[in-house]
Motif scaffolding. Structure first.
Motif, PDB file in Angstrom:
ATOM      1  N   GLU A 160      -2.535   6.330  -1.997  1.00 22.66           N
ATOM      2  CA  GLU A 160      -2.373   6.631  -3.422  1.00 22.66           C
ATOM      3  C   GLU A 160      -3.116   5.630  -4.306  1.00 22.66           C
ATOM      4  N   ASP A 161      -3.030   4.356  -3.996  1.00 30.48           N
ATOM      5  CA  ASP A 161      -3.650   3.329  -4.835  1.00 30.48           C
ATOM      6  C   ASP A 161      -5.171   3.324  -4.716  1.00 30.48           C
TER       7      ASP A 161
ATOM      8  N   ALA B  87      -6.507   6.355  -6.674  1.00 30.62           N
ATOM      9  CA  ALA B  87      -6.388   6.155  -8.120  1.00 30.62           C
ATOM     10  C   ALA B  87      -7.450   5.181  -8.622  1.00 30.62           C
ATOM     11  N   ALA B  88      -7.812   4.211  -7.801  1.00 31.94           N
ATOM     12  CA  ALA B  88      -8.808   3.229  -8.215  1.00 31.94           C
ATOM     13  C   ALA B  88     -10.215   3.812  -8.218  1.00 31.94           C
TER      14      ALA B  88
ATOM     15  N   VAL C 261       5.682   3.247   1.744  1.00 34.18           N
ATOM     16  CA  VAL C 261       5.157   2.002   1.197  1.00 34.18           C
ATOM     17  C   VAL C 261       5.080   1.008   2.352  1.00 34.18           C
TER      18      VAL C 261
ATOM     19  N   VAL D 277       0.865  -1.169   0.000  1.00 33.93           N
ATOM     20  CA  VAL D 277       0.000   0.000   0.000  1.00 33.93           C
ATOM     21  C   VAL D 277       0.909   1.228   0.000  1.00 33.93           C
ATOM     22  N   ARG D 278       0.647   2.155  -0.905  1.00 33.44           N
ATOM     23  CA  ARG D 278       1.442   3.385  -0.980  1.00 33.44           C
ATOM     24  C   ARG D 278       0.662   4.538  -0.379  1.00 33.44           C
TER      25      ARG D 278
END
Length: 79
Positions: free
Chosen positions: A65-66, A69-70, A15, A3-4
């Motif tokens: 971040e992830d 973005a999703a 991270v 996970v970022r």
């Protein structure tokens, strides 16, 4: 799986392994609680008893971040 976490204000990055976060915070932990705990040493983070930042005060910009973005819609898709 990793996970970022990034901050758009101070540009900090991190991270973390998802398994280690689940062990540390519990598998049922809310994402916002995990994020607040990981970013608690941010110079822009507010304690629960402090007043919220004003309109022009810098706020802690830490986010997953992830996940963000999703959930963002694709740019080429019409509304």
């Amino acid at each position: 799986m990793k996970v970022r976490i990034t901050c758009v204000v101070c540009l900090r990055r991190g991270v973390y392994r998802l398994v280690r976060l689940a062990v540390q915070f519990g598998a049922d932990a809310r994402l916002i609680d995990v994020l607040q705990e990981l970013a608690k040493d941010c110079r822009y983070a507010r304690k629960p008893w402090q007043r919220p930042p004003g309109k022009y005060d810098p706020k802690c910009g830490a986010r997953f971040e992830d996940v963000e973005a999703a959930t963002r819609p694709a740019e080429d898709v019409p509304p």
